[in-house]
Motif scaffolding. Structure first.
Motif, mmCIF file in Angstrom:
data_model
loop_
_atom_site.group_PDB
_atom_site.id
_atom_site.type_symbol
_atom_site.label_atom_id
_atom_site.label_comp_id
_atom_site.label_asym_id
_atom_site.label_seq_id
_atom_site.Cartn_x
_atom_site.Cartn_y
_atom_site.Cartn_z
ATOM 1 N N VAL A 58 73.923 46.724 71.167
ATOM 2 C CA VAL A 58 75.385 46.644 71.282
ATOM 3 C C VAL A 58 75.788 45.292 71.882
ATOM 4 O O VAL A 58 76.702 44.622 71.402
ATOM 5 N N ASN A 59 75.067 44.875 72.913
ATOM 6 C CA ASN A 59 75.400 43.601 73.553
ATOM 7 C C ASN A 59 75.142 42.414 72.633
ATOM 8 O O ASN A 59 75.901 41.445 72.634
ATOM 9 N N ASN A 60 74.058 42.487 71.850
ATOM 10 C CA ASN A 60 73.816 41.412 70.887
ATOM 11 C C ASN A 60 74.959 41.330 69.881
ATOM 12 O O ASN A 60 75.390 40.243 69.502
ATOM 13 N N LEU A 61 75.459 42.504 69.484
ATOM 14 C CA LEU A 61 76.595 42.555 68.562
ATOM 15 C C LEU A 61 77.822 41.921 69.218
ATOM 16 O O LEU A 61 78.524 41.105 68.619
ATOM 17 N N LEU A 62 78.067 42.301 70.481
ATOM 18 C CA LEU A 62 79.214 41.766 71.219
ATOM 19 C C LEU A 62 79.109 40.248 71.371
ATOM 20 O O LEU A 62 80.102 39.546 71.502
ATOM 21 N N GLN A 63 77.871 39.737 71.378
ATOM 22 C CA GLN A 63 77.667 38.296 71.508
ATOM 23 C C GLN A 63 77.647 37.604 70.151
ATOM 24 O O GLN A 63 77.393 36.397 70.074
ATOM 25 N N GLY A 64 77.857 38.392 69.089
ATOM 26 C CA GLY A 64 77.894 37.818 67.759
ATOM 27 C C GLY A 64 76.528 37.553 67.148
ATOM 28 O O GLY A 64 76.418 36.857 66.142
ATOM 29 N N LYS A 65 75.484 38.073 67.770
ATOM 30 C CA LYS A 65 74.146 37.856 67.217
ATOM 31 C C LYS A 65 73.771 39.063 66.350
ATOM 32 O O LYS A 65 73.048 39.958 66.773
ATOM 33 N N VAL A 66 74.264 39.041 65.119
ATOM 34 C CA VAL A 66 74.151 40.208 64.242
ATOM 35 C C VAL A 66 72.698 40.484 63.867
ATOM 36 O O VAL A 66 72.240 41.634 63.886
ATOM 37 N N ALA A 67 71.948 39.421 63.552
ATOM 38 C CA ALA A 67 70.551 39.610 63.148
ATOM 39 C C ALA A 67 69.759 40.285 64.272
ATOM 40 O O ALA A 67 68.986 41.219 64.041
ATOM 41 N N GLU A 68 69.981 39.807 65.514
ATOM 42 C CA GLU A 68 69.285 40.394 66.663
ATOM 43 C C GLU A 68 69.691 41.849 66.846
ATOM 44 O O GLU A 68 68.858 42.705 67.128
ATOM 45 N N ALA A 69 71.000 42.119 66.675
ATOM 46 C CA ALA A 69 71.491 43.486 66.841
ATOM 47 C C ALA A 69 70.856 44.413 65.814
ATOM 48 O O ALA A 69 70.447 45.532 66.129
ATOM 49 N N LEU A 70 70.747 43.927 64.570
ATOM 50 C CA LEU A 70 70.127 44.727 63.519
ATOM 51 C C LEU A 70 68.666 45.000 63.863
ATOM 52 O O LEU A 70 68.164 46.113 63.690
#
Lengths: 210, 277
Positions: free
Chosen positions: B93-105
């Motif tokens: 969720v935090n990676n998503l909030l930081q805009g790091k979509v690949a990491e979030a996935l």
């Protein structure tokens, strides 16, 4: 007796060979890798170091690691702007005590080595760079990898380490706040005295352990 | 009724927080003459909390962690993996909030793999498959968004923090599946086990810090600041010009004399070695 002598001779020879090998501008990442691999290989086989023999670890660090470190630079970096108010004798004393403290502390850390694997990241630097960071990662079963980075600068033909960062924390500049406190409280001499006292205290714990 | 009660509790907590803050500020105002650290206006309060934490660690937490450390490594690994898997959801969720979509996935993939093939998170199969474990929390996310760290703050038991990370921590706690678990007994023992597991990982590193530091408080404070900056920048913070070092470097001619003087001084290690032989 002869065994010891031949061992010493072999050691001296290998060290000599090593110095010769490293003297010709070896690339900074190759230097860090060479020294690390060397030290790890020794610690892996040394049961005494693994079981906490700090003195042996200190010897290992002094012969294998210290030649590639620039302690004057490290000390200047740790002291920061107060460095300017120190005279040459004080600078020498500071460097000597800080070196002793770092060697003591991190030799001890070496005794905690347990089969960790070290990954070396590709070096991101241009050939003309004279100040680079070599990145490594220590991997261990069941734990997050720990990032360890080495900052080196080129002095003439050889590279010297002047900073080590564990998980992004410089083990050198991390001292700046407390060194500043000491200088404000007791001047440069006050800082030298605190370092001396700290080293004495560490020396007694090493002896108590033996 | 329920809602009323809750907001009353929140108000009380807020008041208490404000009171502590005021106390801290008052204390630091008294001591502000010493030219303390610019990012640590609450130093006297922080030092007091730090001392309390040191004692709690020395007499309770560390001994328990040392006993726990006798548990065989494979079991400890399972414990670490289990809590790690629960944590990966919020990390994603935090990676998503930081805009790091690949990491979030990738974090989502980790949870999927480890919760199934990894037997409810007991085994970290995802890392073997090349899905790297990340380290994120709301404090880091706020940092990425440009929120300044604010004054340094030592929290009881939890240790070093700052205003930004404490705010983040409140969010982390709200999202934490362990602390939010409904059944109280399970929640408490799981929270305790996680704390002890985390502490046991630091055994060894703590003695190194103890040996290294002249003043452990300022050593840990500086450590935390650099550590968090590194985390916010995911391992590669910008290399800034070191003005203190530039100033120190201003007089270089002393360097050769210094090197000579240093090698002339006998090292205390070699001296004691001789005396022992």
């Amino acid at each position: 007796m002869t065994k010891t002598l031949s061992l010493l001779a072999a050691l001296a020879l290998s060290l000599g060979v090593q110095f010769a090998a490293f003297a010709n501008t070896i690339a900074p990442d190759a230097l860090v890798k060479g020294v690390t691999d060397d030290v790890i290989a020794i610690v892996r086989q040394d049961k005494a170091i693994q079981s906490g023999d700090t003195r042996k670890a200190v010897d290992l660090v002094e012969t294998k690691v210290l030649p590639y470190f620039d302690f004057a630079h490290m000390t200047r970096l740790a002291v920061g702007k107060d460095w300017r108010q120190a005279n040459p004798e004080q600078k020498a004393a500071l460097t000597h005590e800080f070196k002793t403290l770092l060697v003591r502390t991190y030799s001890n850390a070496l005794t905690q080595y347990r089969n960790q694997v070290i990954d070396f990241k590709p070096l991101k630097a241009k050939p003309e760079d004279t100040d680079v960071i070599v990145r490594t990662e220590v991997r261990q079963a069941g734990a997050k990898p720990v990032q360890i980075d080495y900052a080196l600068d080129k002095q003439g033909d050889s590279w010297k380490v002047y900073d080590v960062m564990v998980a992004g924390v410089s083990l050198v500049t991390n001292y700046r706040d407390s060194f500043g406190q000491e200088v404000r409280a007791g001047g440069i001499d006050g800082l030298i005295k605190s370092l001396k006292d700290k080293n004495k205290q560490l020396e007694t714990t090493v002896q108590a352990k033996k | 009724m329920m809602k009323n009660n809750k907001s009353k509790l929140q108000r009380q907590a807020l008041l208490r927080g404000a009171a502590t803050l005021a106390l801290g500020l008052g204390l630091s105002a008294c001591a502000a003459t010493g030219g303390g650290h610019p990012k640590d206006p609450l130093e006297p309060l922080n030092r007091a909390t730090f001392q309390f934490n040191e004692q709690a660690d020395r007499f309770v937490i560390r001994p328990v962690a040392q006993v726990y450390d006798y548990v065989p490594l494979p079991v400890k690994t399972v414990v670490g993996n289990f809590f790690g898997n629960l944590g990966d959801v919020w990390i994603g969720v935090n990676n998503l909030l930081q805009g790091k979509v690949a990491e979030a996935l990738s974090d989502g993939g980790r949870v999927l793999v480890n919760s199934t093939v990894g037997l409810l998170g007991a085994f970290d199969i995802a890392t073997e498959l090349g899905l790297e474990k990340h380290d994120e929390d709301l404090g880091q996310t706020l940092g990425v968004w440009g929120v300044g760290e604010g004054p340094f703050l030592v929290l009881p038991i939890l240790g070093s923090s700052n205003f930004r990370d404490t705010l983040g921590l409140v969010g982390d706690i709200y999202a934490d599946p362990v602390i939010q678990h409904k059944e109280v007994a399970t929640r408490n023992s799981a929270t305790g086990l996680r704390l002890i597991h985390k502490r046991s990982v630091l055994l060894g590193a703590d003695t190194t810090a103890e040996q290294a530091a002249l003043d452990k408080y300022s050593y840990m404070r500086s450590f935390y600041m650099q550590y968090r900056l590194n985390q916010v920048y995911d391992g590669s913070p910008p290399r800034v010009k070191d003005f203190d070092d530039e100033e120190a470097q201003a007089d270089q001619p002393a360097a050769p004399a210094l090197a000579a003087a240093d090698s002339a001084t006998p090292s205390p290690t070699s001296a004691t070695k001789e005396s022992q032989e």
